[in-house]
Enzyme design. Structure first.
Site, PDB file in Angstrom:
ATOM      1  N   HIS A  14      37.763  40.728  35.540  1.00 26.06           N
ATOM      2  CA  HIS A  14      36.936  41.116  36.789  1.00 26.06           C
ATOM      3  C   HIS A  14      38.081  41.013  37.890  1.00 26.06           C
ATOM      4  O   HIS A  14      38.636  40.103  38.381  1.00 26.06           O
ATOM      5  CB  HIS A  14      36.045  40.218  37.172  1.00 26.06           C
ATOM      6  CG  HIS A  14      35.079  40.648  38.402  1.00 26.06           C
ATOM      7  ND1 HIS A  14      33.620  40.759  38.391  1.00 26.06           N
ATOM      8  CD2 HIS A  14      35.569  41.206  39.747  1.00 26.06           C
ATOM      9  CE1 HIS A  14      33.292  41.110  39.597  1.00 26.06           C
ATOM     10  NE2 HIS A  14      34.541  41.563  40.200  1.00 26.06           N
ATOM     11  N   HIS A  16      39.676  43.604  41.461  1.00 27.57           N
ATOM     12  CA  HIS A  16      39.499  44.937  42.408  1.00 27.57           C
ATOM     13  C   HIS A  16      40.934  45.299  42.544  1.00 27.57           C
ATOM     14  O   HIS A  16      41.931  44.361  42.951  1.00 27.57           O
ATOM     15  CB  HIS A  16      38.750  44.545  43.659  1.00 27.57           C
ATOM     16  CG  HIS A  16      37.444  44.140  43.279  1.00 27.57           C
ATOM     17  ND1 HIS A  16      36.245  45.072  43.285  1.00 27.57           N
ATOM     18  CD2 HIS A  16      37.042  42.947  43.118  1.00 27.57           C
ATOM     19  CE1 HIS A  16      35.390  44.372  43.165  1.00 27.57           C
ATOM     20  NE2 HIS A  16      35.442  42.952  43.034  1.00 27.57           N
ATOM     21  N   LEU A  17      41.326  46.440  42.075  1.00 26.55           N
ATOM     22  CA  LEU A  17      42.670  47.204  42.210  1.00 26.55           C
ATOM     23  C   LEU A  17      42.753  48.031  43.474  1.00 26.55           C
ATOM     24  O   LEU A  17      43.834  48.284  43.490  1.00 26.55           O
ATOM     25  CB  LEU A  17      43.145  47.899  41.006  1.00 26.55           C
ATOM     26  CG  LEU A  17      43.313  46.729  39.668  1.00 26.55           C
ATOM     27  CD1 LEU A  17      43.910  47.518  38.624  1.00 26.55           C
ATOM     28  CD2 LEU A  17      44.403  45.473  40.072  1.00 26.55           C
ATOM     29  N   ARG A  18      41.560  48.408  43.625  1.00 25.91           N
ATOM     30  CA  ARG A  18      41.532  49.418  44.939  1.00 25.91           C
ATOM     31  C   ARG A  18      42.427  50.667  44.507  1.00 25.91           C
ATOM     32  O   ARG A  18      42.385  50.787  43.275  1.00 25.91           O
ATOM     33  CB  ARG A  18      42.029  48.969  46.146  1.00 25.91           C
ATOM     34  CG  ARG A  18      41.578  47.477  46.593  1.00 25.91           C
ATOM     35  CD  ARG A  18      40.108  47.533  46.952  1.00 25.91           C
ATOM     36  NE  ARG A  18      39.929  46.107  47.549  1.00 25.91           N
ATOM     37  CZ  ARG A  18      38.718  45.664  47.590  1.00 25.91           C
ATOM     38  NH1 ARG A  18      37.844  46.143  46.497  1.00 25.91           N
ATOM     39  NH2 ARG A  18      38.600  44.528  47.930  1.00 25.91           N
ATOM     40  N   ASN A  42      34.134  49.807  42.657  1.00 31.19           N
ATOM     41  CA  ASN A  42      33.680  50.119  43.879  1.00 31.19           C
ATOM     42  C   ASN A  42      34.649  50.515  44.758  1.00 31.19           C
ATOM     43  O   ASN A  42      34.782  50.105  45.932  1.00 31.19           O
ATOM     44  CB  ASN A  42      33.013  48.663  44.447  1.00 31.19           C
ATOM     45  CG  ASN A  42      34.215  47.636  44.451  1.00 31.19           C
ATOM     46  OD1 ASN A  42      35.030  47.751  43.628  1.00 31.19           O
ATOM     47  ND2 ASN A  42      33.883  46.888  45.531  1.00 31.19           N
ATOM     48  N   LYS A 100      29.005  48.381  35.765  1.00 33.57           N
ATOM     49  CA  LYS A 100      28.883  47.346  36.911  1.00 33.57           C
ATOM     50  C   LYS A 100      27.476  47.542  37.391  1.00 33.57           C
ATOM     51  O   LYS A 100      27.236  48.763  37.992  1.00 33.57           O
ATOM     52  CB  LYS A 100      30.171  47.353  37.600  1.00 33.57           C
ATOM     53  CG  LYS A 100      30.154  46.592  38.719  1.00 33.57           C
ATOM     54  CD  LYS A 100      30.084  44.934  38.437  1.00 33.57           C
ATOM     55  CE  LYS A 100      29.776  44.099  39.608  1.00 33.57           C
ATOM     56  NZ  LYS A 100      31.090  43.594  40.205  1.00 33.57           N
ATOM     57  N   HIS A 137      26.728  41.994  39.562  1.00 36.50           N
ATOM     58  CA  HIS A 137      26.991  41.278  40.895  1.00 36.50           C
ATOM     59  C   HIS A 137      25.470  40.460  40.939  1.00 36.50           C
ATOM     60  O   HIS A 137      24.537  41.017  41.366  1.00 36.50           O
ATOM     61  CB  HIS A 137      27.080  41.978  41.880  1.00 36.50           C
ATOM     62  CG  HIS A 137      27.278  41.258  43.110  1.00 36.50           C
ATOM     63  ND1 HIS A 137      28.682  40.950  43.561  1.00 36.50           N
ATOM     64  CD2 HIS A 137      26.635  40.615  43.821  1.00 36.50           C
ATOM     65  CE1 HIS A 137      28.648  40.252  44.810  1.00 36.50           C
ATOM     66  NE2 HIS A 137      27.271  39.938  44.974  1.00 36.50           N
ATOM     67  N   HIS A 175      31.485  36.294  38.438  1.00 37.48           N
ATOM     68  CA  HIS A 175      31.976  35.007  39.612  1.00 37.48           C
ATOM     69  C   HIS A 175      30.627  34.292  39.870  1.00 37.48           C
ATOM     70  O   HIS A 175      30.201  34.206  40.964  1.00 37.48           O
ATOM     71  CB  HIS A 175      32.295  35.794  40.882  1.00 37.48           C
ATOM     72  CG  HIS A 175      31.524  37.334  41.268  1.00 37.48           C
ATOM     73  ND1 HIS A 175      30.083  37.285  41.295  1.00 37.48           N
ATOM     74  CD2 HIS A 175      32.032  38.556  41.349  1.00 37.48           C
ATOM     75  CE1 HIS A 175      29.825  38.274  41.570  1.00 37.48           C
ATOM     76  NE2 HIS A 175      30.946  39.158  41.778  1.00 37.48           N
ATOM     77  N   LEU A 220      31.961  37.173  48.557  1.00 36.33           N
ATOM     78  CA  LEU A 220      30.393  37.107  47.919  1.00 36.33           C
ATOM     79  C   LEU A 220      30.604  37.112  46.607  1.00 36.33           C
ATOM     80  O   LEU A 220      31.346  37.978  45.890  1.00 36.33           O
ATOM     81  CB  LEU A 220      29.748  38.306  48.451  1.00 36.33           C
ATOM     82  CG  LEU A 220      29.472  38.302  50.000  1.00 36.33           C
ATOM     83  CD1 LEU A 220      28.926  39.641  50.469  1.00 36.33           C
ATOM     84  CD2 LEU A 220      28.587  37.290  50.170  1.00 36.33           C
ATOM     85  N   ASP A 248      38.133  38.082  40.179  1.00 36.20           N
ATOM     86  CA  ASP A 248      37.496  38.733  41.467  1.00 36.20           C
ATOM     87  C   ASP A 248      38.228  38.842  42.431  1.00 36.20           C
ATOM     88  O   ASP A 248      37.912  38.872  43.695  1.00 36.20           O
ATOM     89  CB  ASP A 248      36.194  38.006  41.870  1.00 36.20           C
ATOM     90  CG  ASP A 248      35.285  38.897  42.836  1.00 36.20           C
ATOM     91  OD1 ASP A 248      35.310  40.327  42.790  1.00 36.20           O
ATOM     92  OD2 ASP A 248      34.281  38.581  43.545  1.00 36.20           O
ATOM     93  N   HIS A 252      41.715  42.734  50.814  1.00 38.86           N
ATOM     94  CA  HIS A 252      41.478  43.510  52.194  1.00 38.86           C
ATOM     95  C   HIS A 252      42.566  43.451  53.240  1.00 38.86           C
ATOM     96  O   HIS A 252      43.187  42.374  53.266  1.00 38.86           O
ATOM     97  CB  HIS A 252      40.233  42.972  52.613  1.00 38.86           C
ATOM     98  CG  HIS A 252      38.780  43.305  52.076  1.00 38.86           C
ATOM     99  ND1 HIS A 252      38.085  44.365  52.220  1.00 38.86           N
ATOM    100  CD2 HIS A 252      38.429  42.442  51.149  1.00 38.86           C
ATOM    101  CE1 HIS A 252      37.099  44.091  51.305  1.00 38.86           C
ATOM    102  NE2 HIS A 252      37.287  43.141  50.596  1.00 38.86           N
ATOM    103  N   ALA A 264      34.223  40.840  52.891  1.00 41.60           N
ATOM    104  CA  ALA A 264      34.034  39.809  51.930  1.00 41.60           C
ATOM    105  C   ALA A 264      35.119  40.021  50.788  1.00 41.60           C
ATOM    106  O   ALA A 264      35.104  41.213  50.417  1.00 41.60           O
ATOM    107  CB  ALA A 264      32.696  39.729  51.571  1.00 41.60           C
TER     108      ALA A 264
END
Ligand code: DOR
Ligand code: ZN
Length: 344
Positions: A14, A16-18, A42, A100, A137, A175, A220, A248, A252, A264
């Site tokens: 899990h 987030h690579l953006r 996302n 997801k 989630h 998570h 979150l 996770d 940011h 978050a």
């Protein structure tokens, strides 16, 4: 005392690579540690189709540092309008590893999420038929539910009814942050598993307010009481097959965290494997680390474990205080602190 451990190369189930410049800044950290990663969809707009996932995968591959062996495993973002045939075809063609589920408005970039599970039952039924995992989630979105209770309420009000209706559906509760989730997953049978982040094994909710408000520790689901952190540590270090590594890691840019309404997400990718190793060491469970980091995840996803090995050594090293440059710089978890295990 064990000062060195060699395990099969881990995977991150899990992350987030953006996209764009942020991805270019953070991807080398994930690829340094992990052979594969389940990449969250996302983005803005979200990754919802086979074409989106193929294009995103190509951008990830193009951003990889030369010579690095890393395979992104793509996911589709479930919306009220997802097409069961598209999801089925994406899985059959090997493009989409999983789907997801973000309950609408549960977290960062979840505005397109599912408003009512009833609307996506045709997709979920098809996924149950073909054994395609649903990554969840798990937070109730009713604003009347206390933010610290949202995971437990989600399990009883949403997840458990769904799993009773579709027992064949393979689900990863992502998570997890509570003893309630640990207990639910432990008795959930072979079609239910959970990922656990490094940060939820390390901080409890007090840390978010220690000496003032700490925006870089806000994520979150939010960190919970100490008893929950201890339950997560027991689950992760038990070696039980249902629990596996998912960072996770969610970068940011600093100005979007250090502001009146901060985003978050905790960025752990700069040292994730090392953070987990420290936890397993503290729990006297380094012998269970390979199961959690490198074996249980592939087993659940029906994939072979990685053949190559990595070594971690007990060694002090400094965590940088910035990743990336300028406006996009991110503050990594444990910024400026000394870590006690190092990956080679
Ligand atoms: O803290 C979080 N950050 N939780 C999520 O579910 C999403 C993530 C993000 O994308 O930043
Ligand atoms: Zn996430």
């Amino acid at each position: 005392m064990t000062d060195s451990i060699t395990i099969r190369r881990p995977d991150d189930w899990h992350v987030h690579l953006r996209d764009g410049a942020m991805m270019a800044a953070v991807l080398p950290y994930t690829a340094r540690q992990f052979a594969r990663a389940i990449v969250m969809p996302n983005l803005v707009p979200p990754v919802t189709t086979i074409a989106d996932a193929l294009a995103y995968r190509a951008r990830i591959m193009a951003a990889l540092p030369a010579g690095v062996d890393f395979t992104p495993l793509m996911t589709a973002y479930l919306t009220d309008h997802s097409d069961p045939d598209e999801i089925y075809r994406g899985h059959r063609e090997g493009v989409l590893t999983a789907v997801k589920l973000y309950p609408a408005h549960a977290t960062t970039n979840s505005a397109h999420g599912v408003t009512d599970l009833g609307r996506v039952m045709p997709v979920l039924e098809r996924m149950a038929e073909i054994g395609m995992p649903l990554l969840v989630h798990g937070e109730a979105t009713d604003p009347a539910v206390d933010v610290f209770d949202r995971e437990a309420v989600f399990i009883t009000k949403i997840l458990d009814p769904l799993r009773r209706r579709l027992p064949e559906l393979r689900v990863v509760l992502e998570h997890i942050t509570t003893a309630d989730a640990v207990a639910y997953v432990e008795r959930g049978g072979p079609n239910l598993a959970a990922t656990i982040t490094a940060h939820h094994l390390i901080i409890n909710r007090n840390a978010i307010f220690q000496g003032g408000i700490r925006p870089h520790l806000y994520c979150l689901p939010i960190a919970k009481r100490e008893k929950h952190r201890l339950a997560l540590r027991r689950a992760a270090t038990s070696g039980a097959a249902q629990f596996f590594l998912g960072t996770d890691s969610a970068p940011h840019a600093i100005p979007t965290k250090e502001t009146a309404c901060g985003c978050a997400g905790i960025f752990t990718a700069a040292s994730a494997v090392e953070l987990y190793a420290q936890v397993f060491d503290e729990e006297g469970a380094l012998d269970k680390f390979e199961a959690f980091a490198s074996l249980n995840g592939p087993e659940f996803y029906g994939l072979p474990p990685n053949e190559s090995r990595v070594t971690l050594r007990r060694e002090d090293w400094p965590m940088t205080d910035r990743v990336g440059d300028g406006d996009l710089a991110v503050s990594p978890f444990r910024a400026g602190e000394t870590l006690g295990w190092r990956l080679y």
